[in-house]
Design a protein around this motif. Structure first.
Motif, PDB file in Angstrom:
ATOM      1  N   LYS A 299       0.836  -1.208   0.000  1.00 25.17           N
ATOM      2  CA  LYS A 299       0.000   0.000   0.000  1.00 25.17           C
ATOM      3  C   LYS A 299       0.867   1.253   0.000  1.00 25.17           C
ATOM      4  O   LYS A 299       0.581   2.222  -0.714  1.00 25.17           O
ATOM      5  CB  LYS A 299      -0.939  -0.007   1.197  1.00 25.17           C
ATOM      6  CG  LYS A 299      -2.044  -1.025   1.083  1.00 25.17           C
ATOM      7  CD  LYS A 299      -2.882  -1.080   2.353  1.00 25.17           C
ATOM      8  CE  LYS A 299      -3.873  -2.236   2.270  1.00 25.17           C
ATOM      9  NZ  LYS A 299      -4.543  -2.471   3.546  1.00 25.17           N
ATOM     10  N   ASP A 300       1.939   1.228   0.803  1.00 22.97           N
ATOM     11  CA  ASP A 300       2.840   2.375   0.872  1.00 22.97           C
ATOM     12  C   ASP A 300       3.510   2.631  -0.473  1.00 22.97           C
ATOM     13  O   ASP A 300       3.581   3.774  -0.942  1.00 22.97           O
ATOM     14  CB  ASP A 300       3.886   2.151   1.965  1.00 22.97           C
ATOM     15  CG  ASP A 300       4.750   3.371   2.197  1.00 22.97           C
ATOM     16  OD1 ASP A 300       4.212   4.496   2.158  1.00 22.97           O
ATOM     17  OD2 ASP A 300       5.968   3.203   2.416  1.00 22.97           O
ATOM     18  N   VAL A 301       3.979   1.566  -1.121  1.00 25.24           N
ATOM     19  CA  VAL A 301       4.625   1.709  -2.429  1.00 25.24           C
ATOM     20  C   VAL A 301       3.621   2.244  -3.453  1.00 25.24           C
ATOM     21  O   VAL A 301       3.927   3.159  -4.222  1.00 25.24           O
ATOM     22  CB  VAL A 301       5.240   0.366  -2.895  1.00 25.24           C
ATOM     23  CG1 VAL A 301       5.623   0.417  -4.364  1.00 25.24           C
ATOM     24  CG2 VAL A 301       6.463   0.023  -2.050  1.00 25.24           C
ATOM     25  N   ALA A 302       2.408   1.694  -3.467  1.00 23.89           N
ATOM     26  CA  ALA A 302       1.393   2.146  -4.429  1.00 23.89           C
ATOM     27  C   ALA A 302       1.045   3.618  -4.209  1.00 23.89           C
ATOM     28  O   ALA A 302       0.942   4.390  -5.177  1.00 23.89           O
ATOM     29  CB  ALA A 302       0.144   1.279  -4.309  1.00 23.89           C
ATOM     30  N   MET A 303       0.881   4.033  -2.962  1.00 21.40           N
ATOM     31  CA  MET A 303       0.573   5.438  -2.667  1.00 21.40           C
ATOM     32  C   MET A 303       1.729   6.351  -3.072  1.00 21.40           C
ATOM     33  O   MET A 303       1.508   7.415  -3.651  1.00 21.40           O
ATOM     34  CB  MET A 303       0.264   5.615  -1.172  1.00 21.40           C
ATOM     35  CG  MET A 303      -1.039   4.983  -0.733  1.00 21.40           C
ATOM     36  SD  MET A 303      -2.485   5.728  -1.504  1.00 21.40           S
ATOM     37  CE  MET A 303      -2.466   7.334  -0.754  1.00 21.40           C
ATOM     38  N   SER A 304       2.939   5.924  -2.765  1.00 20.76           N
ATOM     39  CA  SER A 304       4.108   6.734  -3.124  1.00 20.76           C
ATOM     40  C   SER A 304       4.263   6.845  -4.638  1.00 20.76           C
ATOM     41  O   SER A 304       4.592   7.911  -5.159  1.00 20.76           O
ATOM     42  CB  SER A 304       5.376   6.145  -2.499  1.00 20.76           C
ATOM     43  OG  SER A 304       5.294   6.194  -1.100  1.00 20.76           O
ATOM     44  N   GLU A 305       4.034   5.734  -5.343  1.00 19.86           N
ATOM     45  CA  GLU A 305       4.089   5.778  -6.818  1.00 19.86           C
ATOM     46  C   GLU A 305       3.029   6.740  -7.348  1.00 19.86           C
ATOM     47  O   GLU A 305       3.265   7.477  -8.302  1.00 19.86           O
ATOM     48  CB  GLU A 305       3.873   4.383  -7.400  1.00 19.86           C
ATOM     49  CG  GLU A 305       5.036   3.437  -7.220  1.00 19.86           C
ATOM     50  CD  GLU A 305       6.149   3.629  -8.225  1.00 19.86           C
ATOM     51  OE1 GLU A 305       6.006   4.434  -9.165  1.00 19.86           O
ATOM     52  OE2 GLU A 305       7.182   2.976  -8.065  1.00 19.86           O
TER      53      GLU A 305
END
Length: 167
Positions: free
Chosen positions: A152-158
């Motif tokens: 979730k963190d990676v997707a939000m950051s992307e």
């Protein structure tokens, strides 16, 4: 036919970054190599190739094309209306200042994404490779929770990086 040169350039830069990573890997100390996790190394190389290709293609190619066409456009605007020319120059100055701020935000976010992707890759590889151990020790649910959180963190950051790039 217009997409052919762009696709060739983007793919070429992507593969160039991968070749550079392979050359660097060929020069590292053997003890360091043994300590590397193959899955993580492959993911780091893949992320780096995607990021490098994106930076070279999406950003620098745009900068070069704009740098070549902007003087001509400004000259033509100046010939048409000098007040409009000054307004456009002022607007470009403001856009440049905002772009500098956005680039700082993007860089910080990109560094976070890269480290999070590396950690996510490690956890995924470890989860797949040590599944039996995790299940016996009843740690699999906790590991899946960590992977979910990182994903979730990676997707939000992307998403944030995409938003900054669009701006």
């Amino acid at each position: 036919a217009q997409g052919c040169p762009q696709r060739m350039f983007k793919t070429g830069t992507y593969l160039s970054v991968k070749r550079l990573a392979m050359r660097k890997l060929a020069r590292i100390d053997y003890r360091s190599y043994v300590e590397l996790d193959t899955g993580t190394t492959l993911q780091v190389v893949e992320n780096g190739a995607n990021s490098g290709s994106s930076i070279l293609y999406d950003f620098w190619l745009f900068v070069v094309i704009t740098g070549l066409t902007l003087p001509v456009q400004l000259y033509l605007i100046q010939m048409y209306d000098f007040v409009l020319f000054l307004t456009v120059i002022g607007g470009y100055g403001a856009l440049f200042a905002v772009a500098q701020l956005l680039m700082r935000v993007s860089k910080a976010t990109m560094e976070r994404v890269v480290s999070r992707k590396e950690e996510l890759s490690k956890r995924l590889a470890r989860g797949f490779m040590e599944m039996v151990s995790f299940r016996i020790q009843r740690q699999f649910a906790a590991e899946i929770g960590r992977v979910d959180s990182l994903s979730k963190d990676v997707a939000m950051s992307e998403g944030r990086i995409g938003l900054v790039n669009e701006l």
